[in-house]
Design an enzyme around this catalytic site. Structure first.
Site: not given
Length: 577
Positions: A190, A397, A422
């Protein structure tokens, strides 16, 4: 002729015996991996936003974990993490001037990004951050402090903060020395990808000296449009369901994020050429010149929605220790964040460094955020803060759109999308297999396909030809019978693939088997049994693709057996053996 249709789960075991494929096991390891001595580069794990433990340290040196904790979370969060931004230094400081925030370095940095609340007795996935990946890496032979390290950071700060860049440089230097001069493989998740890309842009010579490869997982390279717009307007809940009652309140999180440069740096990039620009949408009443009122839907793209957000937050105040502190959208942070996005565009990957991009697909991901409705339009922009957004979603995601995650702007060795949320993608078996392949644990397997998660063993053209030579016609169209000995286990294969090759496209394959009867057959005496498998997001498309390949394989088998003709007319169907 008979056709057998079976779902993927029912035929996986059978097909692995019939097909020239070998699927890797659930633990991502082949026989002997645990015994093989690891001779890989050291690995550094860099988490995303909210993925590092933060401790509050008072003037007496007493430490207390304030992020993450699932008990008394909101109180400790508000009293110790609420912050203010210093435009001179670009740094965010806690409002409580008697404490400082630090990231623990225990276990060579891994403690800070492993289980974010180590006091939790029962497993809660939302706080098990890199835990499963760490365990998998150790199973493959990596050792903490020798070949496995973590890099936690204060995620409130800018992704290009000088202190963070200096710490990252020191970490890479240390790992290089500890490993005896081996370069580092870095896995970012991320926003950790934005931290590392900032480092690449600002310190390219250091990056080239110490980095062997970089694997970016679900990185918001061009921002997370819908998610970040709503975060800055109404807040975010990191924990869903009943567990959120134990955690930080949504509005408390909102009041923190307003002073976090890192969050502003994830606003949809206004410089990127979006296929469809993400919008902030508002249903509002508009007075006409004749005095009538109409309800209109107004839209604001990346270059204009910030003005709306500034107006919506102009009266926002923070309740802190009985004081009310003005907390509008911070325009100083906006300027800093736009400069960060400009710097990120300058990053150039050294030729010696291999870059891989893994992103999540198949989840509805917020893209356009809409407030108000035609029936209940906004009277004032400040009403947005008390509303729930209605999102228009795209593939991604659940947080980062595919389009943003893929747009890394770097020379990538591979960009692969797999179905995954995610955060939960970090404990997905498919993810582990890809990590092992890209890290070259036990040596890279050139036949492994990261998208399908299969090792494909190709057949030679000679094998196909020899099978065909042994298949002799048995019945002509006039009904004349000829003798035929069909070789056992003759297999005809049809495959079909639609789309551009991403994991969200449809794939299907069918195998038709010709079964002889006592070595002598005519058209009524042989049998074709067909087995098929398909994968795809759209159920109807997947079923149609399965039908298509099963008919094609069966027709091919009959044609080859009866009159040596291919009976396949659909250009999307490819027959192979």
């Amino acid at each position: 002729m008979r056709y057998f249709k079976v779902v993927v789960e029912e035929i996986t075991e059978t097909i692995e015996h019939l097909w020239p494929w070998h699927h890797k096991g659930d633990d991502g390891q082949r026989d002997g991996d645990k015994e093989r001595k690891l001779n890989s580069n050291p690995v550094l794990l860099v988490p995303g936003i909210g993925g590092s433990i933060l401790n509050a340290v008072d003037q007496n040196g007493r430490k207390e974990r304030v992020w993450v904790r699932l008990f008394e979370a909101d109180y400790e969060f508000r009293s110790k993490l609420f912050s203010f931004y210093d435009p001179v230094t670009g740094k965010t400081h806690s409002l409580d001037k008697n404490i400082t925030i630090e990231v623990p370095e225990d276990r060579f940095g891994l403690y800070s990004c492993d289980i974010l609340d180590p006091d939790v007795v029962l497993r809660i996935d939302s706080v098990y951050y890199f835990h499963d990946l760490i365990e998998q890496l150790k199973n493959w032979g990596y050792e903490e402090g020798k070949t496995l390290f973590g890099f936690g950071y204060d995620f409130r700060q800018s992704n290009r903060l000088g202190e963070t860049m200096d710490r990252l440089k020191a970490k890479l230097e240390m790992m290089y020395e500890v490993s005896g001069g081996k370069k580092v493989d870095i896995i970012t998740h991320s926003m950790g990808g934005i931290v590392l890309k900032s480092f690449l842009a600002l310190h390219p010579e250091v990056f080239e000296r110490y980095v062997n490869s970089w694997i970016a997982v679900t990185a918001p390279f061009q921002g997370a449009p819908g998610f970040i717009m709503d975060c800055l307007l109404t807040g975010v809940e990191f924990v869903k369901g009943w567990q959120r009652e134990l955690f930080v309140a949504k509005w408390s999180m909102h009041q923190l994020l307003i002073e976090c440069p890192s969050v502003y740096e994830l606003i949809a990039s206004p410089h990127f050429e979006w296929s469809e620009p993400p919008e902030l949408r508002l249903w509002r009443k508009k007075a006409e010149e004749n005095g009538d009122e109409n309800v209109l839907l107004e839209t604001f793209g990346p270059k204009h929605n910030l003005d709306v957000m500034i107006a919506a937050l102009k009266d926002n105040k923070l309740d802190y220790k009985s004081a009310k502190i003005p907390l509008p959208l911070n325009e100083d942070i906006l300027k800093w964040a736009l400069e960060t996005q400009r710097i990120l565009q300058t990053a150039k990957l050294p030729e010696s460094v291999k870059f891989y991009n893994l992103y999540g697909t198949s989840f509805e991901t917020p893209y356009h955020a809409c407030y108000g409705s035609k029936k209940s339009p906004l009277q004032r922009l400040t009403e947005i803060l008390d509303m729930e957004a209605e999102f228009s979603c795209v593939d991604g995601d659940g947080t980062v759109p595919v389009e943003s995650a893929m747009a890394d702007g770097l020379n990538a060795e591979a960009r692969v999308g797999i179905p995954g949320d995610h955060r939960s993608i970090l404990r997905d078996q498919h993810f582990f297999h890809i990590m092992k392949h890209w890290l070259k644990v036990g040596g890279a397997d050139p036949e492994y396909d990261p998208e399908t998660d299969y090792v494909i063993v190709p057949r030679s053209g000679f094998e196909f030809d020899s099978h065909m030579e042994e298949s002799i016609a048995v019945v002509d169209r006039e009904g004349t019978e000829e003798s035929l000995s069909i070789p056992p286990n003759t297999v005809y294969i049809a495959t079909v693939e639609t789309g551009s090759g991403s994991s969200s496209d449809t794939r299907a394959e069918a195998h038709a088997h010709v079964h002889p009867k006592a070595g002598q057959v005519d058209e009524s005496e042989f049998q074709v049994s067909t087995i098929g498998v398909a994968e795809g997001v759209d159920e109807e498309e997947t079923k149609a693709a399965l039908d298509q390949v099963m008919v094609a394989a069966s027709k091919e088998a009959k044609a080859r057996t009866v009159d040596k003709k291919r009976i396949v007319h659909d250009d999307t169907c490819v027959l192979t053996h």
